[in-house]
Design a protein around this motif. Structure first.
Motif, PDB file in Angstrom:
ATOM      1  N   ASP A 395       0.746  -1.330   0.109  1.00  0.00           N
ATOM      2  CA  ASP A 395      -0.047   0.075   0.005  1.00  0.00           C
ATOM      3  C   ASP A 395       0.872   1.209  -0.151  1.00  0.00           C
ATOM      4  OD1 ASP A 395      -2.060   1.579   0.013  1.00  0.00           O
ATOM      5  OD2 ASP A 395      -3.048   0.792   1.829  1.00  0.00           O
ATOM      6  N   HIS A 396       0.215   2.527  -0.178  1.00  0.00           N
ATOM      7  CA  HIS A 396       1.080   3.802  -0.158  1.00  0.00           C
ATOM      8  C   HIS A 396       1.488   3.967   1.413  1.00  0.00           C
ATOM      9  CE1 HIS A 396      -1.957   5.587  -3.390  1.00  0.00           C
ATOM     10  NE2 HIS A 396      -1.420   4.340  -3.847  1.00  0.00           N
ATOM     11  N   ASN A 397       2.963   4.545   1.243  1.00  0.00           N
ATOM     12  CA  ASN A 397       3.586   5.120   2.486  1.00  0.00           C
ATOM     13  C   ASN A 397       4.215   6.396   2.280  1.00  0.00           C
ATOM     14  OD1 ASN A 397       4.713   5.381   4.844  1.00  0.00           O
ATOM     15  ND2 ASN A 397       6.199   3.647   4.669  1.00  0.00           N
ATOM     16  N   PRO A 398       3.133   7.314   2.803  1.00  0.00           N
ATOM     17  CA  PRO A 398       3.861   8.920   2.731  1.00  0.00           C
ATOM     18  C   PRO A 398       4.493   9.041   3.946  1.00  0.00           C
ATOM     19  CG  PRO A 398       1.292   8.781   3.574  1.00  0.00           C
ATOM     20  CD  PRO A 398       1.591   7.439   3.306  1.00  0.00           C
ATOM     21  N   TYR A 399       4.761   8.270   4.876  1.00  0.00           N
ATOM     22  CA  TYR A 399       5.318   8.569   6.107  1.00  0.00           C
ATOM     23  C   TYR A 399       6.841   8.293   5.869  1.00  0.00           C
ATOM     24  CZ  TYR A 399       0.621   7.382   7.464  1.00  0.00           C
ATOM     25  OH  TYR A 399      -0.984   7.502   7.579  1.00  0.00           O
ATOM     26  N   VAL A 400       7.392   7.784   4.852  1.00  0.00           N
ATOM     27  CA  VAL A 400       8.820   7.632   4.637  1.00  0.00           C
ATOM     28  C   VAL A 400       9.123   7.189   3.305  1.00  0.00           C
ATOM     29  CG1 VAL A 400       9.662   5.539   5.325  1.00  0.00           C
ATOM     30  CG2 VAL A 400      10.934   7.523   5.902  1.00  0.00           C
ATOM     31  N   PHE A 401       9.976   7.653   2.596  1.00  0.00           N
ATOM     32  CA  PHE A 401      10.196   7.000   1.140  1.00  0.00           C
ATOM     33  C   PHE A 401      12.051   7.442   0.925  1.00  0.00           C
ATOM     34  CE2 PHE A 401       8.158  11.013   0.427  1.00  0.00           C
ATOM     35  CZ  PHE A 401       8.676  11.581  -0.401  1.00  0.00           C
ATOM     36  N   THR A 402      12.314   7.148  -0.098  1.00  0.00           N
ATOM     37  CA  THR A 402      13.759   7.397  -0.647  1.00  0.00           C
ATOM     38  C   THR A 402      13.911   8.431  -1.871  1.00  0.00           C
ATOM     39  OG1 THR A 402      14.523   5.492   0.342  1.00  0.00           O
ATOM     40  CG2 THR A 402      15.902   6.310  -1.387  1.00  0.00           C
ATOM     41  N   ASN A 403      14.838   9.207  -1.744  1.00  0.00           N
ATOM     42  CA  ASN A 403      15.282  10.024  -2.943  1.00  0.00           C
ATOM     43  C   ASN A 403      16.872   9.979  -2.791  1.00  0.00           C
ATOM     44  OD1 ASN A 403      13.771  13.362  -3.048  1.00  0.00           O
ATOM     45  ND2 ASN A 403      13.114  11.335  -3.252  1.00  0.00           N
ATOM     46  N   TRP A 404      17.531   9.675  -4.138  1.00  0.00           N
ATOM     47  CA  TRP A 404      18.858   9.747  -4.432  1.00  0.00           C
ATOM     48  C   TRP A 404      19.405  10.947  -5.197  1.00  0.00           C
ATOM     49  CZ3 TRP A 404      20.770   8.895  -8.933  1.00  0.00           C
ATOM     50  CH2 TRP A 404      20.175   7.874  -9.872  1.00  0.00           C
ATOM     51  N   LEU A 405      20.588  11.349  -4.956  1.00  0.00           N
ATOM     52  CA  LEU A 405      20.953  12.273  -6.015  1.00  0.00           C
ATOM     53  C   LEU A 405      22.532  12.101  -6.201  1.00  0.00           C
ATOM     54  CD1 LEU A 405      19.687  14.084  -3.192  1.00  0.00           C
ATOM     55  CD2 LEU A 405      19.617  15.765  -4.881  1.00  0.00           C
ATOM     56  N   CYS A 406      23.070  12.689  -7.212  1.00  0.00           N
ATOM     57  CA  CYS A 406      24.389  12.449  -7.460  1.00  0.00           C
ATOM     58  C   CYS A 406      24.922  13.873  -8.473  1.00  0.00           C
ATOM     59  CB  CYS A 406      24.718  11.084  -8.317  1.00  0.00           C
ATOM     60  SG  CYS A 406      24.192  10.797 -10.007  1.00  0.00           S
ATOM     61  N   GLY A 407      26.052  13.912  -8.577  1.00  0.00           N
ATOM     62  CA  GLY A 407      26.809  14.963  -9.535  1.00  0.00           C
ATOM     63  C   GLY A 407      26.457  16.381  -8.949  1.00  0.00           C
TER      64      GLY A 407
END
Length: 477
Positions: A395-407
């Motif tokens: 199901d949906h979880n707006p309480y935590v998730f991931t982003n990643w970045l580079c460069g």
């Protein structure tokens, strides 16, 4: 008062005529003295439908240990649908990659080659479990329509690197738009030339209405140019009587850009001169004309690869902000990341295709010396629950998730913010990370103070980060 072009030339960044109009000389000087930019371009990768952090990037041994046991969150949980079944371990195994030992799922294994360039934020939080609002929040900084996308703000602040191509380009999913469609990249109250320009790499008509329709019997290229010339003359005469209205000036600029794009865009999107090895690295299979009806990893890599290769070519030619979408709006069978029914079936092909193409983009930019001044952001509207929905879904979880970045000045191989042992909420609930922090950090690396880039609209000084946001110092190399 300096012109916007003079400001771009003398300070390295501009803030648009509307923003400067209300500033006195002292304020203008203060705003010009921002940090030296480490980046000048952005690629935003958006996974439409809510990608599962738990199954891709956020390794949780506790879920493996307690798989199948009754999920006990220790508090009342408001689920979006009915996703509070037993704990569900990651669908795929995780393995360490790079000198940093970054744990990545087998579903995104191609990204292992870039592990030491990537920085992860696992304690992202949203405001809603509704796709349309969650998508708008990550794309525009607001969960209601009517606000400019991030690419619009960057275009408005920094101006163009090319006279012949748009500053902000959007590469949608080939199957259709994600939630909200063009509202995610609309310029809203900014001048309309800062809106995203939609391009479909590999399609028969990558850019709608760029050329006269082939079926037209009377519209030649010469007649088309003559039409533009006449429109410009009429519009400028009209504008002279309405100089206070910026809309017509924006429209004139759009027509002028369209004329220039007729020459520049076809060359930028032509991958025929790219080597076979380069195309293979991106997952592009030009010999394939027919694909299976079922969603499959190779087809996803081909479509995503075409977008990522087009992004590199556009960035090389001066496009400043490219937004790449994976996944369309809700529909069945699933062709997005909204895996309520079966994570393995839906995420598998999308994830591997994305990872194949995006890893190629990172490596390609790196070998060309472009990654050091190009920020790449991977995001989605929210995460998915650590408990099961129907046995195979989440199901949906707006309480935590991931982003990643580079460069672009991002410090590779680090993690800035962890989720709890289940991947349910931030480990430190008092200090989560929001899209405002991500946007503030990216603006900082572009040489922009996110608190000072404002436009007054309906009596309010609006900005990308609303009234929030701080630079995430652990991410800045």
């Amino acid at each position: 008062m300096l012109t916007r072009r003079q400001l771009l030339q003398t300070t390295g960044q501009g803030f648009g005529a509307l923003a400067f109009a209300s500033l006195n000389a002292a304020e203008t000087a203060h705003r010009s003295q921002t940090v030296a930019p480490k980046a000048k371009r952005v690629v935003q990768l958006f996974m439409g439908g809510a990608a599962s952090h738990i199954d891709l990037f956020d390794y949780k041994p506790a879920l493996i240990k307690h798989h199948g046991e009754e999920s006990n969150f220790g508090e009342k949980v408001e689920a979006f649908q009915n996703g509070l079944g037993p704990w569900k371990k990651p669908v795929w195994e995780f393995k360490p990659y790079g000198k940093s030992g970054r744990m990545l799922s087998e579903a995104v294994a191609p990204l292992g080659a870039c592990a030491d360039d990537m920085a992860f934020v696992h304690n992202m939080v949203g405001k809603t479990g509704v796709h349309s609002q969650g998508t708008l929040l990550q794309a525009t900084g607001f969960n209601l329509p009517g606000f400019p996308g991030m690419g619009c703000w960057v275009s408005y602040a920094l101006g163009s690197l090319s006279d012949n191509l748009p500053t902000f380009v959007v590469l949608p999913d080939h199957r259709g738009f994600a939630s909200n469609g063009p509202k995610n990249w609309d310029s809203a109250f900014l001048p309309s030339q800062h809106a995203g320009t939609i391009i479909y790499p590999g399609a028969e008509t990558p850019i709608s209405d760029l050329f006269p329709h082939k079926s037209g019997r009377y519209i030649s290229a010469k007649a088309d140019r003559a039409g533009f010339t006449l429109l410009e003359q009429l519009n400028r005469k009209h504008l002279q009587q309405r100089e206070e209205d910026s809309r017509l000036d924006s429209r004139i600029k759009s027509y002028e850009l369209a004329a220039k794009m007729q020459l520049a865009a076809p060359e930028a999107l032509d991958i025929s001169h790219e080597s076979d090895g380069m195309k293979a690295m991106y997952g592009i299979q030009e010999h394939r004309k027919v694909w299976p009806t079922e969603i499959n990893a190779e087809e996803e890599a081909d479509y995503m690869g075409r977008k990522c290769l087009a992004a590199r070519r556009l960035l090389e030619r001066g496009v400043r902000f490219v937004q790449i979408w994976s996944g369309n709006d809700n529909g069945f069978p699933r062709r997005n990341w909204d895996s309520h029914e079966d994570v393995e079936r839906d995420h598998g092909p999308l994830a591997w295709g994305m990872a194949k193409a995006v890893s190629a983009l990172i490596l390609d930019l790196k070998q060309r010396g472009m990654l050091e001044d190009t920020i790449i952001l991977w995001t989605t509207e929210f995460g998915r629950m650590p408990s099961t929905q129907g046995g195979k879904g989440r199901d949906h979880n707006p309480y935590v998730f991931t982003n990643w970045l580079c460069g672009g000045g991002i410090q590779g191989g680090v993690t800035a913010g962890e989720s709890d042992q289940w991947g349910y909420k931030p480990l430190d609930r008092a200090n989560p990370t929001t899209c405002y922090d991500i946007h503030a950090t990216m603006m900082h690396l572009l040489g922009i103070d996110h608190e000072k880039l404002t436009v007054r609209h309906n009596g309010i000084d609006r900005r990308l980060t609303d009234v929030h946001g701080h630079v995430i110092r652990d991410l800045v190399g």
